[in-house]
Design an enzyme around this catalytic site. Structure first.
Site, short mmCIF file in Angstrom:
data_model
loop_
_atom_site.label_atom_id
_atom_site.label_comp_id
_atom_site.label_asym_id
_atom_site.label_seq_id
_atom_site.Cartn_x
_atom_site.Cartn_y
_atom_site.Cartn_z
N TRP A 192 0.87 -1.19 0.00
CA TRP A 192 0.00 0.00 0.00
C TRP A 192 0.90 1.23 0.00
O TRP A 192 1.84 1.32 0.81
CB TRP A 192 -0.88 -0.05 1.25
CG TRP A 192 -1.80 1.13 1.42
CD1 TRP A 192 -2.62 1.67 0.47
CD2 TRP A 192 -1.98 1.91 2.61
NE1 TRP A 192 -3.32 2.73 1.00
CE2 TRP A 192 -2.96 2.91 2.31
CE3 TRP A 192 -1.45 1.86 3.89
CZ2 TRP A 192 -3.38 3.83 3.25
CZ3 TRP A 192 -1.88 2.78 4.83
CH2 TRP A 192 -2.83 3.76 4.50
N ASP A 213 -0.80 -5.45 9.40
CA ASP A 213 -1.77 -4.46 8.97
C ASP A 213 -3.02 -5.23 8.58
O ASP A 213 -3.02 -5.97 7.60
CB ASP A 213 -1.21 -3.68 7.77
CG ASP A 213 -2.16 -2.58 7.31
OD1 ASP A 213 -3.30 -2.52 7.82
OD2 ASP A 213 -1.76 -1.79 6.43
N LYS A 264 -13.31 -0.80 5.81
CA LYS A 264 -13.88 -1.65 4.77
C LYS A 264 -14.89 -2.65 5.32
O LYS A 264 -15.99 -2.76 4.81
CB LYS A 264 -12.76 -2.39 4.04
CG LYS A 264 -12.18 -1.66 2.88
CD LYS A 264 -11.38 -0.41 3.21
CE LYS A 264 -10.02 -0.71 3.80
NZ LYS A 264 -9.19 0.48 3.98
N1 PLA Z 1 -3.67 -0.52 5.20
C1 PLA Z 1 -3.95 -0.97 3.97
C2 PLA Z 1 -3.25 -2.17 3.46
C3 PLA Z 1 -4.89 -0.29 3.18
O1 PLA Z 1 -5.16 -0.74 1.97
C4 PLA Z 1 -5.53 0.85 3.70
C5 PLA Z 1 -6.53 1.62 2.88
C6 PLA Z 1 -5.20 1.25 5.01
C7 PLA Z 1 -4.27 0.53 5.73
C8 PLA Z 1 -5.80 2.44 5.68
O2 PLA Z 1 -7.13 2.45 5.78
P1 PLA Z 1 -7.92 3.39 6.79
O3 PLA Z 1 -6.96 4.33 7.40
O4 PLA Z 1 -8.93 4.08 5.95
O5 PLA Z 1 -8.50 2.44 7.77
N2 PLA Z 1 -6.33 1.63 1.49
C9 PLA Z 1 -7.31 2.22 0.58
C10 PLA Z 1 -7.59 3.67 0.86
C11 PLA Z 1 -8.64 1.48 0.68
C12 PLA Z 1 -6.38 4.57 1.00
O6 PLA Z 1 -5.44 4.49 0.22
O7 PLA Z 1 -6.41 5.37 1.95
C13 PLA Z 1 -6.76 2.01 -0.84
O8 PLA Z 1 -7.46 2.37 -1.80
O9 PLA Z 1 -5.66 1.46 -0.98
#
Ligand code: PLA
Length: 448
Positions: free
Chosen positions: A177, A258, A294
């Protein structure tokens, strides 16, 4: 004397953080080909005349671009946000019910929560990820603090590690991510990567992963996606998790999970927690960042938790006392509403059951979309092997489309996705699959 030492320690930690920040900004700025010293053209006398324009976020910026597009056929498959078959955001029924209960309860007030958040929420969150019968919970080895969703939980955990842990290097998977590097770097940790995804097999590079962990310094922190790896949708099998666990424990590495998608991978909350439970089951220490964005659809409520599993109850309670010192100057204490919704659902048998059904329905719809897209590409005779679409797990498909093909799909078909070729399957519906399949077909056959 002791105080002076402490002050010195703190100031060197602050120095480290400042230089990390400077390095980080320098990288961002260089990437943009400009500099903070570049002279402004029309900023007048502003005290901020030298502020360079920052790039949009690679994931959330996709939504910004999407919102600007007037096309009626536009489709946002960038951010991982669940949509219904009608393409609408979904508030779970069970969340509406819990909110109604909260609103109707006139005894509820809006006082500050404690620094570590809502006590019930914390207990129930630990139970959700570790299992109701977890010996770590029964032995009071776990300390849990409510944080600002998954991101906030990762950040608080990282800040704690930067202050109190001897090894400041964290290994994250390649790829991962996009925000991980920034969260950990800005907390003062040094980020390195371990091999994870093999583009040739479109599967896990378990050999590379194990080799990289083996050569990591003893004690290094290792970030693991508990399930539904983002962006690849490739998870280790249980047997591979066991190999990873053995390597991590034999090298005394510190696992940091995570868990942003519990329930979204398999549709089962317990099933998706198996990796974490395996590590907690061996009695070793670990960190877990949980998000309810989610799995409960609470994206904007920012509800999450950081759990730290320690060797003894005494250590856990001391760790908790230090977490308060991390949180208090950052945001003082977390918001009450979202955590109250989660606690209401988790502590009521019927609501909990209803949640598991709604969660399973979301996971199943995503799996159905995978099948539809795979079939639609098959029907078009799109060149290439697309079986990874149905093999990958969770919210995303890592399509293998390159940056140029992504740009083409956005320009010609108004389909928005991250430049690494990741698409959010949760943003697709039966109605939009043909449009996406047409776009992928055109991209693959016309853009190399
Ligand atoms: N960790 C991972 C692996 C994630 O994909 C995301 C969110 C988070 C943590 C953090 O989420 P939160 O803080 O909203 O609980 N990833 C998303 C959104 C869904 C983003 O980038 O913020 C994504 O589209 O990858």
């Amino acid at each position: 004397m002791e105080n002076v030492d402490k002050l010195e320690m703190n100031s060197s930690a602050a120095d480290r953080r400042l230089s990390t920040l400077a390095r980080h900004l320098a990288v961002t700025i260089n990437n943009e080909g400009s500099s903070i010293f570049s002279s402004p053209t029309s900023a007048g006398d502003s005290a901020f005349a030298n502020v360079a324009r920052a790039p949009e976020d690679p994931i959330l910026g996709v939504t910004v671009a999407y919102n600007k597009d007037p096309s009626p056929v536009k489709l946002n498959l960038g951010v991982g946000a669940y949509r219904t078959e009608e393409g609408k955001p979904l508030v779970l029924n069970v969340v509406r019910k819990a909110e109604q209960l909260l609103v109707n309860d006139r005894s509820r007030v809006k006082e500050y929560l404690p620094i570590v958040g809502l006590a019930d929420f914390n207990k129930l969150s630990a139970k959700l990820i570790l299992g109701a019968d977890s010996p770590a919970i029964h032995g009071n080895l776990v300390t849990t603090v409510q944080c600002l969703s998954g991101t906030g939980s990762l950040r608080v955990g990282a800040e704690f590690l930067a202050r109190h842990y001897r090894e400041r290097t964290i290994y994250i998977p390649n790829p991962t991510w996009g925000n991980h590097t920034k969260v950990f770097t800005l907390a003062g940790l040094t980020v390195k990567t371990y091999r994870y995804y093999d583009p040739v097999t479109r599967g896990l590079n378990i050999q590379g992963l194990l080799e990289d962990l083996e050569s990591a310094p003893t004690g290094a922190i290792v970030l693991l996606h508990a399930c539904a790896h983002n962006p690849t949708g490739v998870d280790p099998t249980l047997q591979q998790w066991e190999q990873i666990r053995q390597m991590i424990r034999s090298k005394s590495l510190l696992p940091f999970f995570d868990s942003a998608y519990q329930g979204f991978a398999s549709g089962s909350l317990d099933g998706d927690a198996q990796s974490v439970r395996m590590f907690v089951g061996d009695g070793g220490e670990c960190f877990i960042a949980q998000s309810y964005a989610k799995n409960m659809g609470l994206y904007g409520e920012r509800v999450g938790a950081l759990s730290i599993v320690c060797r003894t109850a005494d250590v856990a309670s001391r760790v908790n006392s230090q977490l308060k010192l991390v949180i208090r100057p950052m945001y003082s204490n977390p918001p009450i509403h979202g955590a109250s919704i989660v606690a209401t659902i988790l502590k009521d048998r019927n609501l909990y059951h209803e949640w598991t059904l709604e969660l399973k329905a979301m996971a199943d719809r995503i799996i159905t979309m995978r099948k539809h897209l795979f079939d639609a590409l098959g029907a078009r005779g799109t060149p290439g092997d697309w079986s990874h679409i149905i093999k990958q797990i969770g919210m995303f498909t890592f399509t293998g489309l390159n940056r140029k093909q992504v740009t083409f799909m956005t320009k010609e078909y108004h389909i928005y996705m991250t430049s690494d070729g990741r698409i959010s399957m949760a943003g697709l519906s039966s109605r939009t699959v043909p449009h996406l399949a047409d776009a992928i077909h055109a991209a693959v056959t016309t853009v190399v």
